[in-house]
Design a protein around this motif. Structure first.
Motif, short mmCIF file in Angstrom:
data_model
loop_
_atom_site.label_atom_id
_atom_site.label_comp_id
_atom_site.label_asym_id
_atom_site.label_seq_id
_atom_site.Cartn_x
_atom_site.Cartn_y
_atom_site.Cartn_z
N PHE A 226 0.83 -1.20 0.00
CA PHE A 226 0.00 0.00 0.00
C PHE A 226 0.87 1.25 0.00
O PHE A 226 0.61 2.20 -0.74
N LYS A 227 1.89 1.27 0.85
CA LYS A 227 2.76 2.44 0.93
C LYS A 227 3.44 2.73 -0.40
O LYS A 227 3.55 3.89 -0.82
N THR A 228 3.90 1.68 -1.05
CA THR A 228 4.69 1.85 -2.28
C THR A 228 3.84 2.12 -3.50
O THR A 228 4.22 2.93 -4.36
N ASN A 229 2.67 1.49 -3.59
CA ASN A 229 1.93 1.50 -4.85
C ASN A 229 0.59 2.23 -4.82
O ASN A 229 0.16 2.76 -5.85
N ASP A 245 0.05 22.29 2.74
CA ASP A 245 -0.93 21.30 3.18
C ASP A 245 -0.60 19.97 2.50
O ASP A 245 -0.35 19.92 1.30
N ARG A 246 -0.65 18.90 3.28
CA ARG A 246 -0.37 17.56 2.75
C ARG A 246 -1.58 16.67 3.03
O ARG A 246 -2.10 16.66 4.15
N PHE A 247 -2.01 15.93 2.05
CA PHE A 247 -3.05 14.96 2.28
C PHE A 247 -2.84 13.79 1.33
O PHE A 247 -2.03 13.85 0.40
N TYR A 248 -3.58 12.71 1.58
CA TYR A 248 -3.37 11.46 0.86
C TYR A 248 -4.70 10.96 0.30
O TYR A 248 -5.77 11.26 0.85
N ASN A 249 -4.61 10.20 -0.78
CA ASN A 249 -5.85 9.59 -1.29
C ASN A 249 -6.45 8.63 -0.26
O ASN A 249 -7.65 8.57 -0.07
N PHE A 250 -5.58 7.89 0.46
CA PHE A 250 -6.00 7.04 1.56
C PHE A 250 -4.99 7.19 2.70
O PHE A 250 -3.79 6.98 2.48
N PRO A 251 -5.42 7.53 3.91
CA PRO A 251 -4.46 7.66 5.01
C PRO A 251 -3.94 6.30 5.45
O PRO A 251 -4.72 5.36 5.66
N TYR A 252 -2.63 6.18 5.59
CA TYR A 252 -2.00 4.91 5.93
C TYR A 252 -2.52 4.36 7.26
O TYR A 252 -2.76 3.16 7.40
N GLY A 344 -9.20 14.58 5.93
CA GLY A 344 -10.27 15.20 5.14
C GLY A 344 -11.00 14.21 4.25
O GLY A 344 -11.66 14.60 3.28
N SER A 345 -10.90 12.91 4.59
CA SER A 345 -11.55 11.87 3.79
C SER A 345 -12.97 11.63 4.29
O SER A 345 -13.29 11.92 5.45
N PRO A 346 -13.84 11.07 3.44
CA PRO A 346 -15.16 10.66 3.92
C PRO A 346 -15.03 9.61 5.01
O PRO A 346 -14.01 8.92 5.12
N ALA A 347 -16.06 9.46 5.83
CA ALA A 347 -16.04 8.51 6.94
C ALA A 347 -15.98 7.07 6.42
O ALA A 347 -16.53 6.76 5.35
N PRO A 348 -15.32 6.16 7.15
CA PRO A 348 -15.31 4.76 6.75
C PRO A 348 -16.70 4.15 6.89
O PRO A 348 -17.54 4.66 7.64
N MET A 349 -16.93 3.05 6.19
CA MET A 349 -18.23 2.37 6.25
C MET A 349 -17.99 0.91 6.64
O MET A 349 -17.07 0.26 6.15
N PHE A 350 -18.84 0.42 7.55
CA PHE A 350 -18.74 -0.94 8.05
C PHE A 350 -20.04 -1.68 7.76
O PHE A 350 -21.13 -1.17 8.03
N LEU A 359 -17.29 -6.28 6.09
CA LEU A 359 -16.74 -5.52 4.97
C LEU A 359 -16.50 -4.09 5.43
O LEU A 359 -17.42 -3.42 5.90
N VAL A 360 -15.27 -3.64 5.30
CA VAL A 360 -14.91 -2.26 5.65
C VAL A 360 -14.55 -1.53 4.36
O VAL A 360 -13.73 -2.01 3.58
N THR A 361 -15.16 -0.37 4.15
CA THR A 361 -14.89 0.44 2.96
C THR A 361 -14.26 1.76 3.40
O THR A 361 -14.81 2.46 4.25
N LEU A 362 -13.10 2.06 2.82
CA LEU A 362 -12.41 3.33 3.07
C LEU A 362 -12.52 4.17 1.80
O LEU A 362 -11.82 3.90 0.82
N PRO A 363 -13.40 5.18 1.78
CA PRO A 363 -13.52 6.02 0.58
C PRO A 363 -12.27 6.87 0.39
O PRO A 363 -11.61 7.29 1.36
N ALA A 364 -11.94 7.14 -0.87
CA ALA A 364 -10.76 7.97 -1.18
C ALA A 364 -11.09 9.44 -1.00
O ALA A 364 -12.23 9.87 -1.15
N LYS A 365 -10.06 10.20 -0.68
CA LYS A 365 -10.18 11.66 -0.72
C LYS A 365 -9.92 12.08 -2.16
O LYS A 365 -8.91 11.69 -2.75
N ALA A 366 -10.82 12.87 -2.73
CA ALA A 366 -10.66 13.31 -4.12
C ALA A 366 -9.43 14.18 -4.23
O ALA A 366 -9.33 15.23 -3.61
#
Length: 489
Positions: A226-229, A245-252, A344-350, A359-366
């Motif tokens: 995940f970190k690399t790719n 400001d720094r942000f990620y598509n998915f927080p590690y 700043g990502s949407p909330a996770p869904m369980f 099933l856990v869904t982590l939405p991406a930050k646009a």
């Protein structure tokens, strides 16, 4: 579940007070004898593992109480001659008598040893990999590490409680095979992590990756992937602000906690791997079966912290905690929610059907949603003359924002770079023509700003470090060249 008691370390709101008060050395034997005496009063008899340690030059005792196979245990309500016996359970910070539902649950567990603590009669201790055991002991800084080379494998397995039975038929327990065998799938069907990386929305173009080996190796390799790719960082420099400001598509942190929980809580009795699906807009992590009661679909979807809980794999949890791969103290949900919110990502869904899956869904930050970054980009694109005027001392809002991205170092070479890249070439060839060294600092100074502005494109934008990465001037970059040419003329 079992646990550890630290004797002679005071606490304040759940935090240890150090240095400890400590014991006198001549007290240690008498206290251990007293613990043995009290253990005889339990029904059935239970004997914890007691180990003296020296902490901050103070003597303390660590009392480890692994969960027993003969539960529920009963303790005397008093220490009189004819005491009444009752089973007790721990609720928050209190020990209470087990009655009603709590007693029923204890009785249901009495005849069932958790799967991860059962003996595996299909394996022998020779199926353990000694190097994995020693690497674990070294990592957790166990005292066993120093003497492990002098112990027989049988003695070492008994000391770590990863084998049970008489010496003539000593067998591994399942948790030992999961952590300390190279091929756990030999004993547990499909005991690995599967990842499918979707490269577009068609579901036809994707990559499959399998993470195998001991379960801590699977988990670490998957997180490294995940970190690399997968994880991408966006840096946005705002006007009148020193720090970007720094942000990620998915927080590690959210991925790490979600995947660690999946490894912790899945059933290794079932031949179902942990499945990960990665899209540009979300990550889904699926594990089997459903959650352990009292957790249900409503609690999973509405609670940001689960207080009342039981654990399917208590021994797996112990090892993961020792390796600092999970907290195991009810902090999983808060960690996931906090990491997503901070990014700043949407909330996770369980989601769960309560029986077969979680099933856990982590939405991406646009990545394109940062308004300030887009504003700078548009100003720079629409007001190129301000960049050219910048070297002549011009100063207005557009040029001030433009120079945040197109610095003085690159200003005079924009046309040169865009002209060279009208032919698709590698970075090393570009810098050779520019008479620059092929270093990351030059890439950050000369290439990254133009990529950010959309004037230069990468052939493999999803893999910036691709070994065959090529760069070329975009249509927008060609229009910039025309504007520069008109300005020069």
């Amino acid at each position: 579940m079992g646990g550890r008691l630290y004797y002679c370390i005071a606490e304040d709101n759940g935090q240890p007070i150090l240095p400890p008060a400590g014991l006198e050395q001549n007290q240690i034997d008498s206290i251990q004898k007293k613990i043995l005496e009290l253990s005889h009063k339990l029904r059935p008899q239970y004997f914890p593992i007691v180990q003296p340690y020296l902490l901050n030059n103070k003597h303390i005792l660590v009392i480890w109480c692994p969960a027993g196979d003969n539960r529920p245990y009963e303790a005397p309500e008093n220490l009189g001659k004819q005491p009444n016996y009752s089973p007790y359970v721990r609720v928050t910070a209190n020990s209470i008598k087990a009655r009603g539902t709590n007693l029923t649950r204890l009785q249901e567990l009495a005849a069932r040893i958790p799967f991860d603590d059962r003996v595996n009669n299909q394996a022998t201790i020779q199926d353990f990999d000694l190097s994995l055991i020693q690497a674990y002991l070294q990592e957790v800084k166990s005292d066993l590490f120093d003497i492990s080379t002098k112990m027989s494998l049988e003695e070492l397995c008994r000391a770590m409680l990863i084998a049970k039975g008489p010496s003539e038929d000593l067998r591994p327990v399942n948790v030992g095979l999961l952590f300390f065998s190279r091929l756990p799938e030999k004993f547990f069907e499909r005991a690995w992590i599967e990842l499918v990386w979707h490269e577009d929305d068609s579901s036809k173009k994707f990559k499959e990756v399998y993470f195998k080996g001991s379960i801590q190796t699977q988990l670490r390799d998957a997180l490294s992937f995940f970190k690399t790719n997968i994880i991408k960082e966006t840096i946005v420099k705002k006007p009148m602000q020193a720090e970007a400001d720094r942000f990620y598509n998915f927080p590690y942190e959210a991925i790490e906690e979600t995947l660690s929980n999946a490894v912790y809580h899945k059933s290794y009795e079932m031949g179902s791997p942990i499945e990960i699906q990665v899209w540009d807009d979300k990550i889904e992590i699926l594990s089997h079966p459903g959650p352990v009661p009292p957790v249900n679909a409503e609690i999973l979807s509405t609670h940001k912290r689960i207080v009342a809980r039981e654990y399917r794999n208590r021994r797996i949890g112990d090892f993961l905690k020792e390796l600092r791969l999970t907290e195991g103290r009810g902090t999983g949900f808060p960690t996931i929610y906090k990491a997503m919110d901070n990014n700043g990502s949407p909330a996770p869904m369980f989601d769960t059907d309560e029986q077969n899956y979680v099933l856990v869904t982590l939405p991406a930050k646009a990545m394109e949603s940062n308004e300030a970054g887009n504003q700078v980009k548009n100003l720079v694109f629409n007001d190129l003359k301000d960049i050219i005027a910048y070297s002549n001392g011009a100063s207005n809002q557009a040029s001030n924002q433009a120079k945040e991205i197109v610095t003085k170092d690159i200003h005079g070479r924009v046309a040169e770079i865009l002209t060279i890249l009208t032919t698709t070439i590698k970075r090393v060839d570009l810098f050779e023509l520019m008479k620059l060294s092929n270093q990351s600092k030059n890439r950050a100074k000369f290439l990254d700003p133009l990529i950010h502005l959309g004037w230069v494109a990468m052939e493999f934008p999803e893999e910036p470090t691709h070994p065959n990465q090529m760069y070329s001037t975009t249509d927008s970059g060609m229009r910039i060249l025309e504007l520069i040419s008109d300005e020069d003329n």
